[in-house]
Write an enzyme that holds these catalytic residues in place. Structure first.
Site, PDB file in Angstrom:
ATOM      1  CD  GLU A   1       6.733 -11.460 -21.264  1.00 18.16           C
ATOM      2  OE1 GLU A   1       5.607 -11.008 -21.527  1.00 18.16           O
ATOM      3  OE2 GLU A   1       6.956 -12.121 -20.256  1.00 18.16           O
TER       4      GLU A   1
ATOM      5  CE  LYS B   1       8.853 -12.652 -17.889  1.00 15.44           C
ATOM      6  NZ  LYS B   1       7.767 -13.587 -17.799  1.00 15.44           N
TER       7      LYS B   1
ATOM      8  CD  GLU C   1       8.123 -17.042 -16.836  1.00 11.43           C
ATOM      9  OE1 GLU C   1       7.189 -17.481 -17.521  1.00 11.43           O
ATOM     10  OE2 GLU C   1       8.255 -15.838 -16.548  1.00 11.43           O
TER      11      GLU C   1
ATOM     12  CG  ASN D   1       3.034  -0.819   2.672  1.00 13.99           C
ATOM     13  OD1 ASN D   1       2.373  -1.766   2.235  1.00 13.99           O
ATOM     14  ND2 ASN D   1       4.228  -0.509   2.210  1.00 13.99           N
ATOM     15  N   GLY D   2       1.853  -3.224   4.943  1.00 14.57           N
ATOM     16  CA  GLY D   2       2.508  -4.431   5.457  1.00 14.57           C
ATOM     17  C   GLY D   2       1.444  -5.451   5.824  1.00 14.57           C
TER      18      GLY D   2
ATOM     19  NE  ARG E   1       3.018   1.858  -3.970  1.00 12.91           N
ATOM     20  CZ  ARG E   1       3.770   1.726  -2.875  1.00 12.91           C
ATOM     21  NH1 ARG E   1       4.900   2.380  -2.797  1.00 12.91           N
ATOM     22  NH2 ARG E   1       3.401   0.961  -1.899  1.00 12.91           N
TER      23      ARG E   1
ATOM     24  CE  LYS F   1       1.719  -7.284 -14.575  1.00 12.47           C
ATOM     25  NZ  LYS F   1       2.916  -8.158 -14.687  1.00 12.47           N
TER      26      LYS F   1
ATOM     27  CB  CYS G   1      -0.860  -0.004   1.240  1.00  7.79           C
ATOM     28  SG  CYS G   1      -1.845  -1.505   1.389  1.00  7.79           S
TER      29      CYS G   1
ATOM     30  CG  HIS H   1      11.477 -37.035 -31.187  1.00  3.07           C
ATOM     31  ND1 HIS H   1      11.448 -38.337 -31.638  1.00  3.07           N
ATOM     32  CD2 HIS H   1      11.962 -37.091 -29.917  1.00  3.07           C
ATOM     33  CE1 HIS H   1      11.838 -39.141 -30.671  1.00  3.07           C
ATOM     34  NE2 HIS H   1      12.160 -38.422 -29.620  1.00  3.07           N
TER      35      HIS H   1
ATOM     36  CD1 TRP I   1      -1.654  -5.552  -3.172  1.00  2.00           C
ATOM     37  CD2 TRP I   1      -2.034  -4.451  -5.058  1.00  2.00           C
ATOM     38  NE1 TRP I   1      -1.545  -6.448  -4.191  1.00  2.00           N
ATOM     39  CE2 TRP I   1      -1.768  -5.811  -5.367  1.00  2.00           C
ATOM     40  CE3 TRP I   1      -2.287  -3.598  -6.102  1.00  2.00           C
ATOM     41  CZ2 TRP I   1      -1.759  -6.308  -6.660  1.00  2.00           C
ATOM     42  CZ3 TRP I   1      -2.276  -4.084  -7.393  1.00  2.00           C
ATOM     43  CH2 TRP I   1      -2.031  -5.409  -7.666  1.00  2.00           C
TER      44      TRP I   1
HETATM   45  C1  AGP Z   1       4.014 -12.901 -18.585  1.00  2.00           C
HETATM   46  O1  AGP Z   1       5.264 -12.232 -18.475  1.00  2.00           O
HETATM   47  C2  AGP Z   1       3.028 -12.155 -19.442  1.00  2.00           C
HETATM   48  N1  AGP Z   1       2.827 -10.843 -18.954  1.00  2.00           N
HETATM   49  C3  AGP Z   1       1.744 -12.952 -19.663  1.00  2.00           C
HETATM   50  O2  AGP Z   1       2.110 -14.226 -20.155  1.00  2.00           O
HETATM   51  C4  AGP Z   1       0.882 -13.169 -18.406  1.00  2.00           C
HETATM   52  O3  AGP Z   1       1.530 -14.054 -17.537  1.00  2.00           O
HETATM   53  C5  AGP Z   1      -0.438 -13.776 -18.849  1.00  2.00           C
HETATM   54  O4  AGP Z   1      -1.101 -12.829 -19.673  1.00  2.00           O
HETATM   55  C6  AGP Z   1      -1.349 -14.157 -17.667  1.00  2.00           C
HETATM   56  O5  AGP Z   1      -1.689 -12.993 -16.959  1.00  2.00           O
HETATM   57  P1  AGP Z   1      -2.410 -13.196 -15.522  1.00  2.00           P
HETATM   58  O6  AGP Z   1      -1.440 -13.945 -14.667  1.00  2.00           O
HETATM   59  O7  AGP Z   1      -2.683 -11.799 -15.035  1.00  2.00           O
HETATM   60  O8  AGP Z   1      -3.677 -13.985 -15.752  1.00  2.00           O
END
Ligand code: AGP
Length: 622
Positions: free
Chosen positions: A501, A498, A494, A102-103, A28, A617, A2, A517, A76
């Protein structure tokens, strides 16, 4: 996480200054906000659900709250729904104190019971209101024992006594009704600063909120308590000794301050992971056992689960792949990971003994919401792992386990991924214990390593210079392949995401045994193959796969542990050795250097990093 703000001065109105500071915390993310001003011995308090601009409208730009001393807050949610009742500031039930926090007060539940037994009443579901009443309780005790002390001294001692009984983290801004022009502050683990200036003193959890007012800040250390007045600041230790605390000049610009001095939110959030994981697991491991107080699932139900689907998107789905290996290994329950955009249309075979686990940082991903609804429509129960209290997925699931990562600003997920992994470990351990499918020794070994995981992650973060160097060698790559076996394979998914993207390099992850394969046809001279070989039982086989591609011209960047490094001594062109830990928890350590590698490659390529092209996001559309 927060946001806390406050101001006390001799002339300027506090509410507009608090409002202005709260808008600086906008980046934030939060779900509610509020301001309390102390004037004429009365608290004037206004709170609002939603964005600060709603609070600004409700307070007429702060003019509805006259007075020169006040505190403000953006929330938050971690305990209690994101609504006006749970918004801060909170007033103690005797009306003496107004508090912002906050915490996380981990032991707020027993403290609440203790206070209720002494006649205290509560209006919210928050740990913060409990803290306010604890301070009031000890203030009355201190005032009785030390009637000749000044009110300020009595309040400082009350805060100290209350803090000693709280476990967890806090940064408090506190007003005491009978101390006009005074703000009290205290902190443990959560950041708290006091900006000093001739116009007055600014309390803030985030320097960025007050940097436009002053560059002179006092940084409170853990257990310290501050008495703030228009004339200046006094700081006391937890043992009530007065301390000499000199303000320091902050020469950051505001943008840098929002990132706490890091260049991007991504690297800041990578480095926040140990703390985020610690917050997520603490309070959920007690006396060597997983205790999920926030999960009201019967043991009967857990014993009768016949199969588990894990559904999510992107990074969250890769947590599901790692969780599959652990749940099948330790709980002996078949697990199927199906990305949400497929799950919603694949007519999944579900019934009342199927548990569907939905993982989502935002809790608002359209495909995952649809998958949750499809699962419930077909009669399954849904357990969600989310980072946002009160999000659609949280409210529509039968059960929810929160990750306590705090706001994740960078589009590329890092600390949310790590905290989701941590929750998946807790679920696996709880299931295995209830179903009797894990030995006491194995259970204890995982618990022990889970508790030391945040420190081990800090060791992995210390590899930053090596990753920065390796990125400088490989940032011009066009195609990168990630390979691994078993739980290492889950991490390669993952690591590959990373990289692609944020650096826009084409990258793919393969189970190492799958290369021959077909994909091995893609290997050319100089192709970079990132090999994750932390899982010891299969490291030698992964090393053989690395040899297969090396003989065809590939360059091998190996990520190993001390235990598996020997297999790669003669093979790897470069090798990163991560700390060793129980194999169930390896993804949490192996992912850290992969995140840093992606970050530094993207930096080297001059990419945007926090807001990559074409990405959002939260993907709230199908
Ligand atoms: C991950 O780095 C991406 N931003 C994307 O794959 C994300 O994880 C995916 O859109 C799922 O989002 P969520 O966890 O908010 O559901």
């Amino acid at each position: 996480m927060c946001g806390i703000v406050g101001f006390t001065g001799s002339r300027d109105q506090a509410a507009p200054i608090c409002l202005d500071a709260l808008t600086k915390l906008e980046y934030r993310g939060y779900d509610s906000a509020g301001i309390c001003v102390l004037s004429g011995g009365e608290f004037n308090l206004i709170k609002a659900q939603g964005y600060v601009k709603i609070l600004a409208e409700k307070t007429d730009g702060g003019r509805a709250l006259p007075g020169t001393t006040g505190i403000g807050h953006t929330r938050w949610a971690t305990h209690g729904e994101p609504n006006e009742t749970n918004a801060h500031p909170h007033i103690s039930s005797g009306g003496l104190f107004s508090i912002v926090h906050n915490g996380i007060i981990e032991n707020y539940a027993p403290l609440r019971e203790f206070l209720i037994s002494r006649g205290y009443e509560f209006t919210s579901a928050t740990d913060t209101e409990v803290a306010a009443c604890m301070i009031e309780f000890f203030f009355r005790e201190t005032r009785e024992e030390k009637p000749n002390e000044t009110p300020e001294a009595q309040v400082v001692e009350a805060i100290s006594r209350a803090a000693r009984r709280m476990t967890g983290s806090y940064a408090f801004g506190i007003l005491y009704k009978n101390c006009p022009d005074r703000i009290f502050a205290a902190k443990r683990e959560s950041p708290l600063f006091i900006g000093v200036s001739p116009e007055g003193q600014y309390l803030t959890s985030d320097i960025a909120a007050s940097l436009h007012k002053t560059r002179e800040f006092i940084t409170l250390a853990d257990h310290e308590i501050a008495l703030i007045s228009p004339e200046g600041v006094k700081v006391f230790s937890g043992e009530l000794d007065e301390l000499e605390k000199k303000p320091e000049t902050v020469d950051w610009d505001v943008e840098a301050a929002e990132k706490a001095g890091y260049e991007h939110f991504m690297i800041k959030e990578i480095f926040e992971q140990p703390e985020a994981v610690k917050k997520t697991i603490s309070g959920r491991i007690k006396n060597g056992r997983v205790v999920l107080d926030d999960l009201d699932i019967s043991e009967e139900y857990l014993k009768n689960i016949s199969r588990i689907y894990i559904t999510a998107c992107g990074t969250a789905s890769y947590v599901g792949v790692a969780a599959k290996y652990n749940i099948e290994r330790y709980c002996r329950i078949p697990v199927e990971v199906v990305i949400a955009s497929e799950f919603r249309y694949c007519e999944p075979i579900l019934d009342e003994t199927t548990l569907v686990i939905a993982i989502s940082q935002s809790g608002t991903t359209a495909d995952t919401i649809a998958a949750v609804r499809e699962a419930k429509r077909r009669g399954a129960k849904v357990l969600s792992i989310v980072n946002v209290v009160g999000s659609v997925i949280a409210t529509e699931s039968d059960w929810t386990l929160l990750t306590l990562a705090g706001p994740e600003i960078c589009v590329a997920s890092t600390k949310a991924y790590s905290t989701q992994l941590a929750v998946s470990y807790l679920i696996a351990l709880r299931l295995a214990e209830v179903r009797g499918t894990i030995s006491a020794g194995e259970y204890a070994a995982i618990i022990a390593d889970l508790q030391r995981l945040p420190e081990a992650m800090k060791t992995a973060l210390a590899l930053k210079p090596e990753l920065s160097y390796l990125a400088s060698r490989y940032f011009i790559a066009n195609d990168v392949y990630f390979i691994g076996r078993n739980i290492d394979y889950a991490v390669t998914l993952e690591g590959s995401l990373k990289l692609k993207e944020i650096s826009y390099i084409h990258s793919e992850a393969y189970a190492a045994g799958e290369l021959k394969h077909g994909p091995i046809a893609l290997i050319e001279n100089g192709t970079l193959v990132v090999t994750v070989a932390a899982y010891a039982p299969l490291a030698e086989k992964t090393a053989s796969n690395a040899v297969e591609v090396k003989t065809r011209g590939a360059r091998i960047l190996a990520f190993t542990t001390e235990k598996t490094a020997a297999h790669f001594k003669e093979i790897a062109d470069n090798m990163i050795v991560i700390p060793d830990i129980h194999e169930a928890l390896l993804p949490s350590l192996a992912v850290v250097p992969l995140q840093m590698f992606a970050y530094y490659v993207a930096l080297g390529r001059g990419c945007e990093i926090d807001k990559p092209r074409n990405l959002a996001k939260s993907v709230t559309v199908e």
